[in-house]
Design a protein around this motif. Sequence first.
Motif, PDB file in Angstrom:
ATOM      1  N   ASN A   1      72.916  -1.914 -22.241  1.00 33.82           N
ATOM      2  CA  ASN A   1      73.460  -3.274 -22.225  1.00 33.82           C
ATOM      3  C   ASN A   1      74.970  -3.169 -22.400  1.00 33.82           C
ATOM      4  OD1 ASN A   1      74.540  -5.731 -23.635  1.00 33.82           O
ATOM      5  ND2 ASN A   1      72.470  -6.484 -23.295  1.00 33.82           N
ATOM      6  N   ARG A   2      75.720  -3.591 -21.407  1.00 35.33           N
ATOM      7  CA  ARG A   2      77.176  -3.432 -21.448  1.00 35.33           C
ATOM      8  C   ARG A   2      77.824  -4.215 -22.584  1.00 35.33           C
ATOM      9  NH1 ARG A   2      79.300  -3.650 -15.180  1.00 35.33           N
ATOM     10  NH2 ARG A   2      78.665  -1.543 -14.607  1.00 35.33           N
ATOM     11  N   LYS A   3      77.340  -5.420 -22.822  1.00 36.43           N
ATOM     12  CA  LYS A   3      77.926  -6.236 -23.882  1.00 36.43           C
ATOM     13  C   LYS A   3      77.779  -5.552 -25.234  1.00 36.43           C
ATOM     14  CE  LYS A   3      79.560  -9.885 -26.027  1.00 36.43           C
ATOM     15  NZ  LYS A   3      80.986 -10.252 -25.982  1.00 36.43           N
ATOM     16  N   LYS A   4      76.576  -5.015 -25.522  1.00 37.32           N
ATOM     17  CA  LYS A   4      76.359  -4.323 -26.793  1.00 37.32           C
ATOM     18  C   LYS A   4      77.243  -3.075 -26.879  1.00 37.32           C
ATOM     19  CE  LYS A   4      71.619  -5.913 -27.574  1.00 37.32           C
ATOM     20  NZ  LYS A   4      70.201  -5.528 -27.723  1.00 37.32           N
ATOM     21  N   TYR A   5      77.420  -2.391 -25.752  1.00 38.26           N
ATOM     22  CA  TYR A   5      78.257  -1.183 -25.704  1.00 38.26           C
ATOM     23  C   TYR A   5      79.703  -1.510 -26.077  1.00 38.26           C
ATOM     24  CZ  TYR A   5      80.983   2.536 -23.359  1.00 38.26           C
ATOM     25  OH  TYR A   5      81.873   3.523 -23.047  1.00 38.26           O
TER      26      TYR A   5
ATOM     27  N   LYS B   1      84.026  -2.597 -32.481  1.00 36.27           N
ATOM     28  CA  LYS B   1      83.736  -2.542 -33.915  1.00 36.27           C
ATOM     29  C   LYS B   1      84.174  -1.201 -34.507  1.00 36.27           C
ATOM     30  CE  LYS B   1      79.737  -2.684 -37.047  1.00 36.27           C
ATOM     31  NZ  LYS B   1      78.252  -2.833 -37.107  1.00 36.27           N
TER      32      LYS B   1
ATOM     33  N   THR C   1      80.859  -4.214 -27.531  1.00 37.91           N
ATOM     34  CA  THR C   1      80.924  -4.789 -28.875  1.00 37.91           C
ATOM     35  C   THR C   1      80.954  -3.687 -29.928  1.00 37.91           C
ATOM     36  OG1 THR C   1      79.766  -6.811 -28.188  1.00 37.91           O
ATOM     37  CG2 THR C   1      79.752  -6.276 -30.543  1.00 37.91           C
ATOM     38  N   GLU C   2      80.111  -2.670 -29.761  1.00 40.53           N
ATOM     39  CA  GLU C   2      80.076  -1.563 -30.710  1.00 40.53           C
ATOM     40  C   GLU C   2      81.362  -0.739 -30.638  1.00 40.53           C
ATOM     41  OE1 GLU C   2      78.552   0.769 -33.803  1.00 40.53           O
ATOM     42  OE2 GLU C   2      77.963  -1.198 -33.014  1.00 40.53           O
TER      43      GLU C   2
ATOM     44  N   PHE D   1      73.395   3.092 -24.720  1.00 40.24           N
ATOM     45  CA  PHE D   1      73.270   1.665 -24.462  1.00 40.24           C
ATOM     46  C   PHE D   1      72.889   1.422 -23.006  1.00 40.24           C
ATOM     47  CE2 PHE D   1      76.282   2.310 -27.856  1.00 40.24           C
ATOM     48  CZ  PHE D   1      76.004   1.314 -28.771  1.00 40.24           C
TER      49      PHE D   1
ATOM     50  N   GLU E   1      74.452 -10.077 -24.789  1.00 42.31           N
ATOM     51  CA  GLU E   1      73.544  -9.234 -25.560  1.00 42.31           C
ATOM     52  C   GLU E   1      72.081  -9.614 -25.358  1.00 42.31           C
ATOM     53  OE1 GLU E   1      74.513  -8.689 -29.625  1.00 42.31           O
ATOM     54  OE2 GLU E   1      76.572  -8.063 -29.243  1.00 42.31           O
ATOM     55  N   LYS E   2      71.817 -10.876 -25.022  1.00 38.40           N
ATOM     56  CA  LYS E   2      70.438 -11.353 -24.902  1.00 38.40           C
ATOM     57  C   LYS E   2      70.351 -12.343 -23.751  1.00 38.40           C
ATOM     58  CE  LYS E   2      66.990 -13.905 -27.683  1.00 38.40           C
ATOM     59  NZ  LYS E   2      66.985 -15.164 -26.906  1.00 38.40           N
TER      60      LYS E   2
ATOM     61  N   GLN F   1      75.135   7.381 -29.634  1.00 39.53           N
ATOM     62  CA  GLN F   1      74.460   6.107 -29.412  1.00 39.53           C
ATOM     63  C   GLN F   1      74.414   5.864 -27.909  1.00 39.53           C
ATOM     64  OE1 GLN F   1      75.434   2.673 -32.077  1.00 39.53           O
ATOM     65  NE2 GLN F   1      77.168   3.945 -32.685  1.00 39.53           N
TER      66      GLN F   1
END
Length: 235
Positions: free
Chosen positions: A207-211, A217, A213-214, A205, A4-5, A203
């Motif tokens: 960023n693959r990790k944020k994608y 979730k 993760t969401e 994205f 994510e970062k 939404q």
Amino acid sequence: MLVEKEPSTWKELQNCVGQVFRDIGFEVLVDEKDFQLRGGDTVNLDVWAKDIELPTMPTIHICECKYWKETVPKEKVHAFRTVVSDAGGSVGYIISQKGFQEGAEQAASQTNINLITWDDFQQIFEEKWVKSMYSQVKDKIDSILNYINSRYLSNDFKGEGEKYLKSIRILGRLLSLQSTFIYDLIKESKYPLKIVEPDGTTQEFTNRKKYFTELLKIVESIKQQFEGIVGRKID
């Protein structure tokens, strides 16, 4: 990007490397103190990761993370070769922020040591990571759909119109999520990645990790909603 970062310190770099390995499904140790080597000596390892895809022949990855302001000298490569060998490593990676000094590449030549950057590391493991994250989302979606196919219509909502309508709305959200998820895979995850709700809410994205993760979730939230309606866990 598979995290994510972006890491900005040595500690963050080793944690990011460890997280990528965990997402893939490896057994992982990060900042392992007093790791036992052959011969009885101990050493501190930044990242140790075991790929158990083939349990009888596991691949052990050992990483040394160098978030230095200087390039890494060849002496560090020689020392790391010994550590990887004595720790039972299959392959070793020195991940450097600033690169490597002259002679380091030669020291690693024709060995199991790879001298790479953080970006190189992500490229090496990107395919495995995407496959693993896709499987995690797919497995969660399939667990809900399998439940619906096997028990839902015949047992859980007989004569309960309100529950039935509520469940249909939730199912519609799940199927909408599944269709956009599959579309993103078909187009080979070109950015922006999208999550589209039935009402058109989107939404995006980069960023693959944020994608992922969401996605996980939301699917978990949908699963919990179904469990609340039927009054039991969905396995």
